[in-house]
Motif scaffolding. Structure first.
Motif, PDB file in Angstrom:
ATOM      1  N   ALA A  27      48.387  33.150  46.327  1.00  0.00           N
ATOM      2  CA  ALA A  27      46.980  32.990  45.929  1.00  0.00           C
ATOM      3  C   ALA A  27      45.779  33.992  46.519  1.00  0.00           C
ATOM      4  N   LEU A  28      44.783  34.507  46.121  1.00  0.00           N
ATOM      5  CA  LEU A  28      43.932  34.704  46.551  1.00  0.00           C
ATOM      6  C   LEU A  28      42.323  34.058  45.599  1.00  0.00           C
ATOM      7  N   GLU A  29      40.991  33.986  46.636  1.00  0.00           N
ATOM      8  CA  GLU A  29      40.178  33.512  46.453  1.00  0.00           C
ATOM      9  C   GLU A  29      39.012  34.642  46.912  1.00  0.00           C
ATOM     10  N   THR A  30      38.630  35.044  45.764  1.00  0.00           N
ATOM     11  CA  THR A  30      37.491  36.183  46.202  1.00  0.00           C
ATOM     12  C   THR A  30      35.962  34.896  45.887  1.00  0.00           C
ATOM     13  N   SER A  31      35.328  35.058  46.345  1.00  0.00           N
ATOM     14  CA  SER A  31      33.734  34.409  45.854  1.00  0.00           C
ATOM     15  C   SER A  31      33.672  34.906  44.372  1.00  0.00           C
ATOM     16  N   ALA A  32      32.204  34.196  43.967  1.00  0.00           N
ATOM     17  CA  ALA A  32      31.706  34.361  42.450  1.00  0.00           C
ATOM     18  C   ALA A  32      31.331  35.821  42.736  1.00  0.00           C
ATOM     19  N   VAL A  33      30.564  35.982  43.620  1.00  0.00           N
ATOM     20  CA  VAL A  33      29.636  37.066  43.919  1.00  0.00           C
ATOM     21  C   VAL A  33      29.684  38.560  44.796  1.00  0.00           C
ATOM     22  N   GLU A  34      30.020  39.620  44.342  1.00  0.00           N
ATOM     23  CA  GLU A  34      30.119  40.607  45.094  1.00  0.00           C
ATOM     24  C   GLU A  34      29.207  41.610  45.055  1.00  0.00           C
ATOM     25  N   THR A  35      29.204  43.051  45.790  1.00  0.00           N
ATOM     26  CA  THR A  35      27.777  43.981  45.815  1.00  0.00           C
ATOM     27  C   THR A  35      28.517  44.687  44.851  1.00  0.00           C
TER      28      THR A  35
ATOM     29  N   LEU B 282      23.207  42.539  44.899  1.00  0.00           N
ATOM     30  CA  LEU B 282      24.532  41.754  44.417  1.00  0.00           C
ATOM     31  C   LEU B 282      24.383  41.589  42.891  1.00  0.00           C
TER      32      LEU B 282
ATOM     33  N   LEU C 157      27.773  38.813  39.497  1.00  0.00           N
ATOM     34  CA  LEU C 157      28.368  37.748  39.468  1.00  0.00           C
ATOM     35  C   LEU C 157      29.757  38.324  39.239  1.00  0.00           C
TER      36      LEU C 157
ATOM     37  N   ARG D   5      38.673  45.255  45.566  1.00  0.00           N
ATOM     38  CA  ARG D   5      37.881  45.986  47.157  1.00  0.00           C
ATOM     39  C   ARG D   5      39.228  44.613  48.444  1.00  0.00           C
ATOM     40  N   VAL D   6      39.966  44.235  47.580  1.00  0.00           N
ATOM     41  CA  VAL D   6      39.885  43.127  49.215  1.00  0.00           C
ATOM     42  C   VAL D   6      41.372  44.177  49.272  1.00  0.00           C
TER      43      VAL D   6
ATOM     44  N   TRP E 127      32.038  36.536  34.687  1.00  0.00           N
ATOM     45  CA  TRP E 127      31.039  36.199  33.749  1.00  0.00           C
ATOM     46  C   TRP E 127      30.476  37.696  33.329  1.00  0.00           C
TER      47      TRP E 127
ATOM     48  N   TYR F  59      37.530  31.877  32.257  1.00  0.00           N
ATOM     49  CA  TYR F  59      38.197  31.728  33.093  1.00  0.00           C
ATOM     50  C   TYR F  59      40.067  33.245  32.456  1.00  0.00           C
TER      51      TYR F  59
END
Lengths: 489, 489
Positions: free
Chosen positions: A47-55, A83, A85, A95-96, A117, A131
């Motif tokens: 599993a990976l969960e990144t934040s909704a916000v990226e640069t 920044l 979504l 990125r990860v 988004w 989703y």
């Protein structure tokens, strides 16, 4: 924080293109996502969960050469920079994979599920938040990675309730397509525009038919409205080559592969692509995924430009009836393929990767359309309040039911009007209501009202008969839980 | 979309204050959220999922009286106006309750789980995106709604693995507190500032002790650094009244209630508050939630200003060892209360509501701190690749294991260096690796390497003994699934 000014009341509205999901809409999607995540996990994906916000910089693609880089994405400027979504789950994966490349296992196999988004014009059924549900293997050039994802896609569809026979996973390879372009004489870098037109034309085969596609491969096509779309300008023989490729699917995967081999025999790229497809077909076959589930199908092209090898797509094959009463097929509900530029943007190194994205909203719509006639009483058992001073007893009833795993609640609105309580139970789609007045309490019993049966009777019988409440039974208080259990079974 | 310019490589970094969650971090939170949602649902609450994006107007609180309304929230301007990421789940609930008030059941009981965003200075353990997990009943003035949420909070904590006795739900009532303020002579609207200071002072009781709080209630307090905090300016007798209230908790809920009744006997508001607490205590008691789980505790104030009646808080009572080896308590992991202005902003009508928010991240941290010594081999079984030409057989092994529900995958990196494959298995925290070379295949067997046992042996024994691989056994291929099942049990 800014102090709130006196001003007119705010509008209670979702922003344009956004929507709320309530009740079963949420829980059904939750269940579907849980099933898919279970399969991804079973296949070894982490599993990976990144934040909704990226640069905006890390998201790429939408980098600013305009003052405000918000085309396609929701973006804003903070002191530290712009920044945004995320617009998909692949850009954050890139990125990860670059950010943690020293510590991540190689290959890195991850799944991620979550909303993305898009700052696009909303339309019917098109929302600006939706989703995605992805699994990708980063850092493996092996065709086993692609084969595995196709097999997994079958398992995913069966896990969410699509029966075997009601779907098919179709595979193609961009290298074979490129081989055909070579043969058709538009293989060089100077023909990129033509290849784009060819790709889009093939993608329209369903809608335009062979003649329409042939027109787009040649000079162009005038549609019913009189509008003219410029074609790729291929000669008749080159168009033939492309169309034979698109129509090369045979009875068995083996004969499709032989035919494709013939078609691209003069192109090294094409032959490499056919060999890759053959490897995938062998691998899925060895795992028991036969041509009833996974087929080589040269008509699959996948619109996006960035695929470099195998591309795959899952399609539902059953018909549903649309709002206009017309039968229609749902078509593609998942797709993906191999792409190699993922991490390169960040590190300069090419990293081979392959992955799939499942269209959860489309899958839910397909299942809902097929089960449209099933209305569920999925609400809680409602304990009504006849006697406000007995609130503790009503709460005890609800508590006893919950302890037995039965969803239940006490009516918490103003209990004065009993009709409102039953209306509430209807709105909640409650299967049963429990009624206990002073008299019943004294006698140690409760009334159980079957709201599903009641509603049916109300439709079928007259008001007077309905008032006789045949759907209501009396039951001793100390046998309540067993009685409710039996009725909900 | 804007065309990408040639430019330096982007930085692979999360934006400041955001982070990624990987593997078990994600799945453990997922499991916790699923447990909490199950309990909320059992209690009759309905799922709601609003979009992450709201209009700034609907979010309120942060309305623009500056050019850019981004204080505390992430906000940006679109053609249709200012949009923002939600900063909690209550503001969207207010919007939903107003937007659909004609069609929603009344009372409206909803739960919502999801990330929220705060545009605040990040710090250690403080992130700009985090999860909330709320349940609220909107449109009920009944104390049964508050009692139910306190009982539910107990069930939630037990469902996520906090044993009975390791937590306590503490209840207070703002009306009682206001009654005390009346008695202390700061009840009027002209004393709002003093009441704020009193609230904040009580909230610091744990940290400052009674003397510190008394100083803040009076003239003020000078801390160790020499900084002076202005106090509420209460007289000694008024400070006494406040401190007796804060320390009014007795052995039993009944005696606490009696003592509170005495303290606020001269305040109608205070008496109403005590009566509400008494009603809640009776209701939870009738459902079997005794004072070992739910206690009336006047020292609970909850920092936020908007509560109007009962407030409640769940606290973990066990000690954990922090990074510095010091024992410490975790404190509050959930809290909430009754508030009445929820929907009023939109409709002008006061709607009574009560609800709770569970701090999922704190709960996860508490459970992790307690189980810190349990290292799990939660990765998949890794099927290694000794012989690239046997990829179909390796895939078949993985496929057989998955069919038995065992998480498994074939190594998909470059198989040339076998050491890299075992390093990969370690990084994935794989419990077992499966090895089958040409020789084993010919003999119809596989090697099973126990990586957990292997790691332990590697620590305890010399390199030579370790090389003898006592943690590796041979097993017939056709008994592989049973053997692996037995080893993972």
């Amino acid at each position: 924080m800014a102090k709130q000014k006196k001003q007119p009341r705010p509008k209670a509205q979702t922003p344009k293109g956004f929507r709320d999901y309530r009740g079963a809409e949420v829980t059904r999607r939750d269940e579907m996502l849980a099933s898919i995540k279970r399969i991804y996990h079973l296949y070894g994906f982490d599993a990976l969960e990144t934040s909704a916000v990226e640069t905006v910089e890390a998201l790429g693609k939408f980098l600013p050469d305009v003052d405000r880089p918000n085309e396609g994405v929701f973006a804003w400027e903070e002191d530290e920079g712009w920044l945004a979504l995320r617009y998909d789950l692949t850009a954050p994966l890139a990125r990860v994979a670059a950010q943690y490349r020293q510590e991540l296992p190689q290959p890195y196999r991850r799944f991620q599920v979550g909303p993305v988004w898009r700052n696009e014009k909303p339309g019917p059924g098109r929302f600006r938040q939706f989703y995605q549900c992805d699994a990708d293997t980063v850092g493996s050039a092996s065709m086993a990675a692609d084969a595995e994802i196709c097999a997994m896609l079958c398992d995913v569809l069966e896990a969410v309730g699509i029966a075997r026979g009601d779907y098919v996973v179709r595979i193609n390879n961009r290298k074979v397509l490129n081989g055909v372009m070579d043969v058709a004489g538009i293989g060089g870098p100077e023909h990129e525009a033509e290849r784009g037109i060819v790709l889009r034309a093939i993608d329209k085969l369903d809608r335009l038919g062979e003649d329409g596609v042939r027109a787009l491969l040649g000079e162009g096509r005038r549609d019913e409205s009189g509008d003219f779309t410029k074609g790729a300008g291929l000669s008749a023989s080159s168009s033939d080559a492309v169309l034979s490729f698109v129509g090369a699917r045979c009875e068995t995967n083996a004969s499709t592969l032989d035919r494709l081999g013939d078609l691209v025999a003069d192109s090294a790229t094409g032959c490499a692509g056919v060999a890759e497809l053959r490897e995938i077909a062998d691998l899925v076959d060895a795992q028991g995924y036969g041509a009833d589930r996974i087929v080589i199908d040269p008509s699959v092209v996948r619109g996006l430009g960035y695929y470099t090898g195998p591309v795959y797509e899952a399609e539902l094959t059953f018909e549903v009836t649309d709002e206009k009463g017309q039968p229609r097929q749902f078509g593609s509900v998942a797709g993906g393929g191999r792409y190699d530029d993922l991490v390169k943007r960040f590190t300069g190194q090419e990293v081979p990767a392959t992955g799939v994205s499942v269209g959860v909203d489309r899958l839910l719509a397909a299942l809902a359309a097929r089960n449209a006639d099933v209305a569920e009483a999925d609400g809680p058992v409602i304990v009504t309040v006849m006697d406000r001073s007995a609130m503790d007893e009503y709460q005890k009833i609800a508590s006893d039911l919950r302890r037995a795993g039965i969803r239940a609640e006490v009516y918490l609105g103003n209990p004065k009007n009993f009709g409102n309580q039953l209306k509430y139970a209807d709105k909640r789609r409650a299967p049963l209501a429990i009624i206990q007045g002073e008299d019943e309490r004294a006698r140690g019993v409760v009334q159980i009202k079957d709201l599903v049966l009641g509603a049916r009777l109300a439709e079928e019988v007259s008001h007077e008969e309905w008032r006789a409440q045949p759907a209501q039974v009396e039951c001793p208080r100390d046998r309540l839980v067993e009685e409710i259990e039996a009725r909900l079974r």
